[in-house]
Motif scaffolding. Structure first.
Motif, PDB file in Angstrom:
ATOM      1  N   VAL A 100     -33.158  33.039 -13.293  1.00  0.00           N
ATOM      2  CA  VAL A 100     -31.890  33.298 -12.597  1.00  0.00           C
ATOM      3  C   VAL A 100     -31.370  34.485 -13.261  1.00  0.00           C
ATOM      4  CG1 VAL A 100     -29.571  32.397 -12.366  1.00  0.00           C
ATOM      5  CG2 VAL A 100     -30.577  30.229 -12.682  1.00  0.00           C
ATOM      6  N   ALA A 101     -31.451  35.455 -11.719  1.00  0.00           N
ATOM      7  CA  ALA A 101     -31.063  36.618 -11.928  1.00  0.00           C
ATOM      8  C   ALA A 101     -29.137  36.521 -11.757  1.00  0.00           C
ATOM      9  CB  ALA A 101     -31.839  37.629 -11.112  1.00  0.00           C
ATOM     10  N   CYS A 102     -28.722  36.950 -11.552  1.00  0.00           N
ATOM     11  CA  CYS A 102     -27.687  38.322 -11.943  1.00  0.00           C
ATOM     12  C   CYS A 102     -27.868  39.728 -11.453  1.00  0.00           C
ATOM     13  CB  CYS A 102     -26.387  37.982 -12.988  1.00  0.00           C
ATOM     14  SG  CYS A 102     -26.164  36.008 -13.415  1.00  0.00           S
ATOM     15  N   ILE A 103     -27.248  39.680  -9.929  1.00  0.00           N
ATOM     16  CA  ILE A 103     -27.107  41.135  -9.700  1.00  0.00           C
ATOM     17  C   ILE A 103     -25.442  42.223  -9.634  1.00  0.00           C
ATOM     18  CG2 ILE A 103     -27.125  42.208  -7.716  1.00  0.00           C
ATOM     19  CD1 ILE A 103     -28.941  40.923  -5.997  1.00  0.00           C
ATOM     20  N   GLY A 104     -25.197  42.728 -11.059  1.00  0.00           N
ATOM     21  CA  GLY A 104     -23.992  42.909 -11.430  1.00  0.00           C
ATOM     22  C   GLY A 104     -23.930  42.772 -12.236  1.00  0.00           C
ATOM     23  N   GLY A 105     -23.431  43.445 -12.899  1.00  0.00           N
ATOM     24  CA  GLY A 105     -23.890  43.310 -14.838  1.00  0.00           C
ATOM     25  C   GLY A 105     -21.874  42.968 -15.190  1.00  0.00           C
ATOM     26  N   GLY A 106     -20.723  42.293 -14.253  1.00  0.00           N
ATOM     27  CA  GLY A 106     -19.606  42.798 -14.805  1.00  0.00           C
ATOM     28  C   GLY A 106     -19.238  41.136 -15.495  1.00  0.00           C
ATOM     29  N   PHE A 134     -27.431  34.941  -8.619  1.00  0.00           N
ATOM     30  CA  PHE A 134     -25.634  35.269  -8.422  1.00  0.00           C
ATOM     31  C   PHE A 134     -25.655  36.841  -8.179  1.00  0.00           C
ATOM     32  CE2 PHE A 134     -21.455  36.294 -10.272  1.00  0.00           C
ATOM     33  CZ  PHE A 134     -20.884  35.239  -8.897  1.00  0.00           C
ATOM     34  N   ILE A 135     -24.282  36.868  -6.926  1.00  0.00           N
ATOM     35  CA  ILE A 135     -24.107  38.115  -6.635  1.00  0.00           C
ATOM     36  C   ILE A 135     -22.751  38.573  -6.941  1.00  0.00           C
ATOM     37  CG2 ILE A 135     -23.852  40.286  -4.860  1.00  0.00           C
ATOM     38  CD1 ILE A 135     -25.687  38.105  -3.556  1.00  0.00           C
ATOM     39  N   GLY A 136     -22.440  38.843  -8.282  1.00  0.00           N
ATOM     40  CA  GLY A 136     -21.118  39.721  -8.678  1.00  0.00           C
ATOM     41  C   GLY A 136     -21.189  41.288  -9.077  1.00  0.00           C
ATOM     42  N   ILE A 163     -18.789  39.305   1.250  1.00  0.00           N
ATOM     43  CA  ILE A 163     -19.319  37.405   1.560  1.00  0.00           C
ATOM     44  C   ILE A 163     -17.994  36.329   1.648  1.00  0.00           C
ATOM     45  CG2 ILE A 163     -21.107  36.142   0.348  1.00  0.00           C
ATOM     46  CD1 ILE A 163     -22.142  38.959  -1.354  1.00  0.00           C
ATOM     47  N   GLU A 164     -19.010  35.623   2.438  1.00  0.00           N
ATOM     48  CA  GLU A 164     -18.577  33.957   2.469  1.00  0.00           C
ATOM     49  C   GLU A 164     -19.155  33.338   1.580  1.00  0.00           C
ATOM     50  OE1 GLU A 164     -16.572  33.671   6.433  1.00  0.00           O
ATOM     51  OE2 GLU A 164     -15.841  32.350   4.651  1.00  0.00           O
ATOM     52  N   VAL A 165     -18.202  32.718   0.828  1.00  0.00           N
ATOM     53  CA  VAL A 165     -19.379  31.589   0.488  1.00  0.00           C
ATOM     54  C   VAL A 165     -18.661  30.099   0.477  1.00  0.00           C
ATOM     55  CG1 VAL A 165     -19.685  32.798  -1.732  1.00  0.00           C
ATOM     56  CG2 VAL A 165     -17.441  31.838  -1.607  1.00  0.00           C
ATOM     57  N   ASN A 166     -19.103  28.894  -0.154  1.00  0.00           N
ATOM     58  CA  ASN A 166     -18.421  27.725  -0.151  1.00  0.00           C
ATOM     59  C   ASN A 166     -17.902  27.784  -1.450  1.00  0.00           C
ATOM     60  OD1 ASN A 166     -18.375  25.014  -0.956  1.00  0.00           O
ATOM     61  ND2 ASN A 166     -20.293  24.154   0.399  1.00  0.00           N
ATOM     62  N   GLU A 167     -16.665  27.016  -1.027  1.00  0.00           N
ATOM     63  CA  GLU A 167     -15.481  27.083  -1.783  1.00  0.00           C
ATOM     64  C   GLU A 167     -15.942  26.242  -3.324  1.00  0.00           C
ATOM     65  OE1 GLU A 167     -11.259  26.995  -0.744  1.00  0.00           O
ATOM     66  OE2 GLU A 167     -11.641  28.819   0.803  1.00  0.00           O
ATOM     67  N   ALA A 195     -29.524  30.044   1.016  1.00  0.00           N
ATOM     68  CA  ALA A 195     -29.798  28.738   0.568  1.00  0.00           C
ATOM     69  C   ALA A 195     -29.561  29.409  -1.468  1.00  0.00           C
ATOM     70  CB  ALA A 195     -31.044  27.542   1.011  1.00  0.00           C
ATOM     71  N   ASN A 196     -29.674  28.595  -2.230  1.00  0.00           N
ATOM     72  CA  ASN A 196     -29.466  28.915  -3.891  1.00  0.00           C
ATOM     73  C   ASN A 196     -29.113  30.836  -4.216  1.00  0.00           C
ATOM     74  OD1 ASN A 196     -30.155  27.001  -4.525  1.00  0.00           O
ATOM     75  ND2 ASN A 196     -32.695  26.957  -4.133  1.00  0.00           N
ATOM     76  N   VAL A 197     -28.546  30.777  -3.623  1.00  0.00           N
ATOM     77  CA  VAL A 197     -27.705  32.144  -3.437  1.00  0.00           C
ATOM     78  C   VAL A 197     -26.535  32.532  -3.860  1.00  0.00           C
ATOM     79  CG1 VAL A 197     -27.749  35.132  -2.780  1.00  0.00           C
ATOM     80  CG2 VAL A 197     -29.480  33.807  -2.257  1.00  0.00           C
ATOM     81  N   PHE A 198     -25.877  32.544  -4.909  1.00  0.00           N
ATOM     82  CA  PHE A 198     -24.283  32.584  -4.991  1.00  0.00           C
ATOM     83  C   PHE A 198     -23.808  33.938  -5.068  1.00  0.00           C
ATOM     84  CE2 PHE A 198     -26.587  28.973  -6.653  1.00  0.00           C
ATOM     85  CZ  PHE A 198     -26.264  27.585  -6.215  1.00  0.00           C
ATOM     86  N   ALA A 199     -22.701  33.449  -5.202  1.00  0.00           N
ATOM     87  CA  ALA A 199     -21.885  34.910  -4.751  1.00  0.00           C
ATOM     88  C   ALA A 199     -20.279  35.118  -5.455  1.00  0.00           C
ATOM     89  CB  ALA A 199     -21.598  35.403  -3.681  1.00  0.00           C
TER      90      ALA A 199
END
Lengths: 489, 281
Positions: free
Chosen positions: A152-158, A240-242, A423-427, A435-439
C-alpha cells in the motif's frame, strides 16, 4: 470518617514554563505530568458504564480502559490500550482540541471539571517511549511478519498518512509513504511550532513506524516525482492520498505582496521546518519584526503570533474580524498566547497594507467591524462599519486558511472533486471516485485538525485492511454510537 | 535520501560548477523548464535550481549553479562521489513547447545553463532554435559548445568584446529580431535586470516573450507563497504556476524588491561561513 458525598477533586494542573520565561525560548510550553500527578488525575475518572467520552474521539481511543490502567499505575497496559487505535498518541495528547471532543463529552464536564484525558494520553505516550518500538506496537519483541506482496502507498507524510501506515503495518502490510518535504510529519513538522509539539516527539513516532517496516521516501512529490498510476504499476493494491491542504489564502487587499507580508505557512515553515529561530546556526533566515500583525483567529494564527513573540517582537497584535468567542482556535492556545502578552485587535479587518519606497511593509489600515446575525453555522457574521484606523507594522502574517494543493490533483484528473476543489470520498470507506484510491485529511475536508485527519486515515485503513486481508482483517468493533446517547451537540 | 554526485565540472573555477546527479526517479519525469530544490546538509536551507539537462537512460540530471552565498558555497565544497542530502523534484510547470517556427533562446550568466534544457526541448519539437548568450567576458561564458551541438545558430555577446559581439544579450537579440521576420517566441533566462531588459526590448516587436523567475522559495510545492510574483496584476506562485511567465506581464520592480527581503541575513550567513572556513584552513 467523612460521610458527605465525595467532593469532586479539581483537575490536576499541567506544569508549564512561566510565561515570562517561555516567551524567550522555543522549548515546550507545558512540561508534562509526573507519574504521581497522572495517577491522581486518573483517579478522578468515574469509569462510567457508558463511556461517552469515547464517542467524541475520531480515532476511537478506548479512553475508559487506558485511564483504568493508569488508576493502577500500569503505564504499559495503558499505552497498549491507546495504541490499539491511535498511531500518534504523543501528538494527539498535545494538539487535539479535547474540549470539544473527549473532554467536552466527559460527564464531569457538566461541573466544568472534566478528566484531563489529553494530558493523560500525552503522559502515557511519553512515559512509555523508552521501550523499543516493536514492543510498543505489537506487544512482543519481534516485528510482525511484513508480507511484501501486500503493498500500500501513502502520498503525503502527515497525520492522515501516518495513521494509515501505523495501522496497516501492525497488520503485516507493507506501506510506502511518499513525502514531498525532507522530513516526514507534514503539518506536525512544518506547521506546529516546537514549543507546542517538539519535533523529537514526531521523530519518535515515525521511528517506531520505520522499525515496524514502514518505508519513507522523502523528497518525493506526489503528482510530480510519482503519480497514482505509477504506484499501481509498481504493484500497490491500494493508494491513500493524504497530501494536506496547500496554497495559502491571502486577503486580496492592496499591498499584500509587499516584503514583510507573509503567509502563515511561509512564516511557520521557516521557523519549524527550517529552524529559522536558530539562524545562523541553521541556514534558513527568519524575517524579524518588532511590530507584528497576525491576521486570523485559528490555531495557525496563534502559532504564528507566539512564534513572533519568541523571535523578539516588541508587540504582536492579532487582527480578527469577530470577537474572542468566535475564534476557532483551541481555548488553551488563546490563553497561553494572552499570558505571553498577545494584543488583541478584535472586530477589525485589514483593508490595505502600506509600505516604504523599497516595498517593505510599514503599516496596515484596519476597518472596524460589528457582529451581525448568526449565519447558517450559527456564527455571527462580521459587518463593515466604514470606520478605519491605521496601525504600524514591519511584519504581517496572514493566517486565514488554505486552499487545495494543485500538484497531485492536476496529475490525477480521474479524481472527482467537490465544488470547493477538494477530493470527493465515500464517507464510510474514504474511497475516492477511483477504485482502490482513498483519501483523507485536509485534502478532503479543507483545513481542519490533526485528529480529524487521523480519524479519516483510520477509516480508510480499516477498509484497505478489509480488502487486502479479507477474513484475516480485524473484526470491526461495533460503532461506539450504538445505544449511547450523544453527550452534547 | 541522499543523491550522489557522479560528475563535477568546474565551468568557472570557484564560481560556477556543473553537477551530474544520480537521480533516476527525477530524470524519468523531468521536462525542460522544471527545477529541483536541494539541501546540502542537515542545517542547510532549501534552494531551488533549474535542471540544465537530463539523461533518462542513464538516470541522471544535471544542475549548474553560481556561488552567490553560503548554501551554494557549501554545495561547491562537494566533490564527485559525495552526496547531496536532499534533492526534490521535478518541480514547476514544464515549458510550454509548441511548434512555432523560429524560437530565440536568450541566456545570461548561469541562466544559460537553465536555458540550455529549454532550447533543447524546442529543437526536439522541430523548431528552428537561435540562441543568444552573454557574459562579462569570454572566460565566464557557459555552454557555448553544448549549445552549438544542436542550435541552428549561437550568437555570443560579451561586455568587453573578448568573444562575439561586444555588448549585452539585448544587443544580440535586437540584431536577430531585426534580421528575422518571423520569430515565434523569445525565451529569456538570467538575472532579473536582464530578463526585464529583454522583455522591454521585445515589446515593440510584439513577439511572445517567456521568462523564468528565480523567486525565493521554501517548499517549492505551492504551500508557502514565498515565491509569489505579480503577473498581469495578479498574484501568482512561481513554484506551481510558473516558474515561466509572460515577460511582458511581470512586475519586475516588485520582483527585485522581494528578492532582496533577506539580504542582511544572507550576507551575515555567508560572512560567517567564510570566517569559519578561513579558520579551518
Amino acid at each position: 470518617m467523612d460521610k458527605k458525598p465525595r467532593k469532586l477533586a479539581p483537575r490536576t494542573p499541567m506544569p508549564e514554563q512561566p510565561a515570562k520565561e517561555r516567551v524567550k525560548n522555543f522549548s515546550e510550553v507545558t512540561t508534562g505530568y509526573t507519574l504521581d500527578m497522572a495517577v491522581a488525575e486518573a483517579a478522578r475518572c468515574l469509569q462510567c458504564k457508558k463511556p461517552v467520552c469515547q464517542i467524541g474521539c475520531p480515532v476511537e481511543v478506548p479512553i475508559k480502559a487506558f485511564i483504568g490502567h493508569l488508576q493502577k499505575g500500569d503505564v504499559t497496559a495503558a499505552y497498549k490500550a491507546i495504541r490499539e487505535t491511535n498511531s500518534l498518541p504523543a501528538v494527539c495528547g498535545r494538539v487535539c482540541p479535547q474540549e470539544v471532543q473527549c473532554e467536552g463529552a466527559c460527564v464531569l464536564a457538566k461541573k466544568g471539571e472534566p478528566v484531563c484525558i489529553g494530558r493523560l494520553e500525552r503522559f502515557t505516550a511519553d512515559e512509555y517511549a523508552a521501550r523499543s518500538a516493536c514492543e510498543q506496537l505489537t506487544g512482543d519483541k519481534a516485528c510482525p511478519m511484513i508480507r511484501e506482496e501486500l503493498k500500500v502507498a501513502c502520498i503525503g507524510g502527515g497525520p492522515a498518512s501516518l495513521t494509515v501506515a501505523g495501522y496497516l503495518s501492525t497488520l503485516g502490510i507493507k506501506v510506502h509513504v511518499y513525502e514531498a518535504l525532507h522530513e516526514p510529519g507534514g503539518v506536525l513538522v512544518y506547521g506546529i511550532p516546537e514549543f507546542r509539539l517538539p519535533k523529537a516527539i514526531v521523530k519518535r513516532e515515525v521511528q517506531a513506524m520505520t522499525e515496524n517496516g514502514v518505508e519513507f521516501h522523502l523528497n518525493w512529490v506526489g503528482g510530480r516525482t510519482i503519480t497514482v498510476q505509477d504506484l499501481f504499476d509498481e504493484g500497490c493494491q491500494a493508494v491513500f492520498i493524504g497530501v494536506g491542504a496547500g496554497l495559502p489564502r491571502f486577503l486580496k487587499v492592496p499591498g499584500e505582496d509587499m516584503t514583510g507580508v507573509f503567509s502563515a505557512n511561509e512564516y511557520l515553515s521557516r521557523a519549524n521546518l527550517g529552524r529559522a529561530y536558530a539562524f545562523p546556526e541553521y541556514d534558513t533566515p527568519p524575517f524579524l519584526g518588532k511590530q507584528v500583525v497576525v491576521v486570523g483567529g485559528g490555531n495557525v494564527a496563534m502559532d504564528a503570533a507566539r512564534t513572533a513573540m519568541r523571535m523578539g517582537a516588541d508587540k504582536v497584535s492579532l487582527v480578527y474580524r469577530r470577537t474572542k468567542n468566535e475564534m476557532p482556535c483551541r481555548l488553551e492556545e488563546l490563553e497561553h498566547a494572552l499570558d505571553e502578552g498577545l494584543h488583541l485587535e478584535i472586530l477589525t479587518n485589514p483593508v490595505r497594507f502600506a509600505g516604504d519606497e523599497n516595498g517593505r511593509v510599514t503599516g496596515v489600515t484596519l476597518e472596524r467591524m460589528k457582529l451581525g446575525d448568526p449565519d447558517e453555522a450559527g456564527r455571527c457574521t462580521p459587518n463593515c462599519t466604514g470606520e478605519y484606523f491605521d496601525i504600524p507594522c514591519d511584519l504581517a502574517v496572514i493566517a486565514v486558511g488554505t486552499g487545495p494543493n494543485p500538484l497531485l490533483l492536476e496529475a490525477t484528473p480521474g479524481l472527482e472533486r467537490n465544488r470547493r476543489g477538494y477530493i470527493e470520498v465515500n464517507e464510510d470507506t474514504g474511497e475516492t471516485s477511483m477504485a482502490n484510491v482513498f483519501a483523507g485529511g485536509d485534502i478532503v475536508t479543507g483545513a481542519a485538525t490533526v485528529i480529524l485527519a487521523m480519524g479519516a486515515g483510520r477509516r480508510a485503513a480499516k477498509e484497505i485492511a478489509r480488502r487486502l486481508l479479507g477474513d484475516d482483517a480485524p473484526q470491526d468493533v461495533p460503532p461506539l454510537h450504538g445505544g449511547v446517547p450523544a453527550a452534547q451537540d | 535520501m541522499p543523491v550522489a554526485i557522479l560528475k563535477k565540472r568546474r565551468l568557472i573555477p570557484g564560481q560556477t560548477s556543473e553537477l551530474t546527479l544520480d537521480a533516476s526517479h527525477i530524470a524519468r519525469k523531468a521536462r525542460p523548464g522544471n527545477f529541483v530544490i536541494l539541501r546540502v546538509s542537515e542545517k542547510g536551507e532549501r534552494i531551488p535550481l533549474t535542471i540544465a539537462d537530463t539523461d533518462p537512460q542513464a538516470g541522471t540530471i544535471t544542475i549548474v549553479y553560481l556561488v552567490v552565498g553560503k548554501s551554494t558555497a557549501e554545495l561547491e565544497t562537494l566533490e564527485e562521489g559525495d552526496s547531496i542530502l536532499d534533492v526534490c523534484g521535478p518541480l514547476g510547470k514544464p515549458t510550454h513547447i509548441e511548434s512555432c517556427g523560429t524560437v530565440v533562446c536568450v541566456g545570461g550568466g548561469t541562466g544559460i545553463a537553465a536555458m540550455h534544457h529549454i532550447a533543447k526541448g524546442h529543437k526536439a519539437a522541430g523548431n528552428r532554435v537561435i540562441t543568444v548568450i552573454g557574459s562579462r567576458c569570454e572566460d565566464l561564458l557557459l555552454f557555448k559548445e553544448e549549445l552549438s551541438m544542436f542550435a541552428d545558430e549561437v550568437v555570443v555577446t560579451t561586455n568587453d568584446g573578448s568573444c562575439g559581439m561586444q555588448g549585452f544579450v539585448t544587443d544580440g537579440l535586437r540584431m536577430v529580431l531585426d534580421r528575422e521576420p518571423s520569430v515565434g517566441e523569445v525565451v529569456a533566462i538570467g538575472p532579473v535586470p536582464m530578463m526585464e531588459a529583454v522583455a522591454n526590448l521585445t515589446r515593440p516587436y510584439n513577439v511572445k516573450t517567456t521568462v523564468s523567475l528565480n523567486s525565493i522559495m521554501i517548499d517549492g510545492i505551492g504551500m508557502c507563497g514565498a515565491c509569489r510574483v505579480v503577473v498581469g496584476g495578479e498574484v501568482k506562485f512561481a513554484c506551481v504556476d510558473g516558474p515561466e511567465f509572460d515577460g511582458h506581464q511581470v512586475d519586475f520592480a516588485r520582483m527585485r524588491q522581494r528578492l532582496s527581503a533577506f539580504k542582511p541575513q544572507e550576507e551575515l550567513s555567508w560572512a560567517e561561513f567564510r570566517r569559519l572556513r578561513g579558520q579551518e584552513a
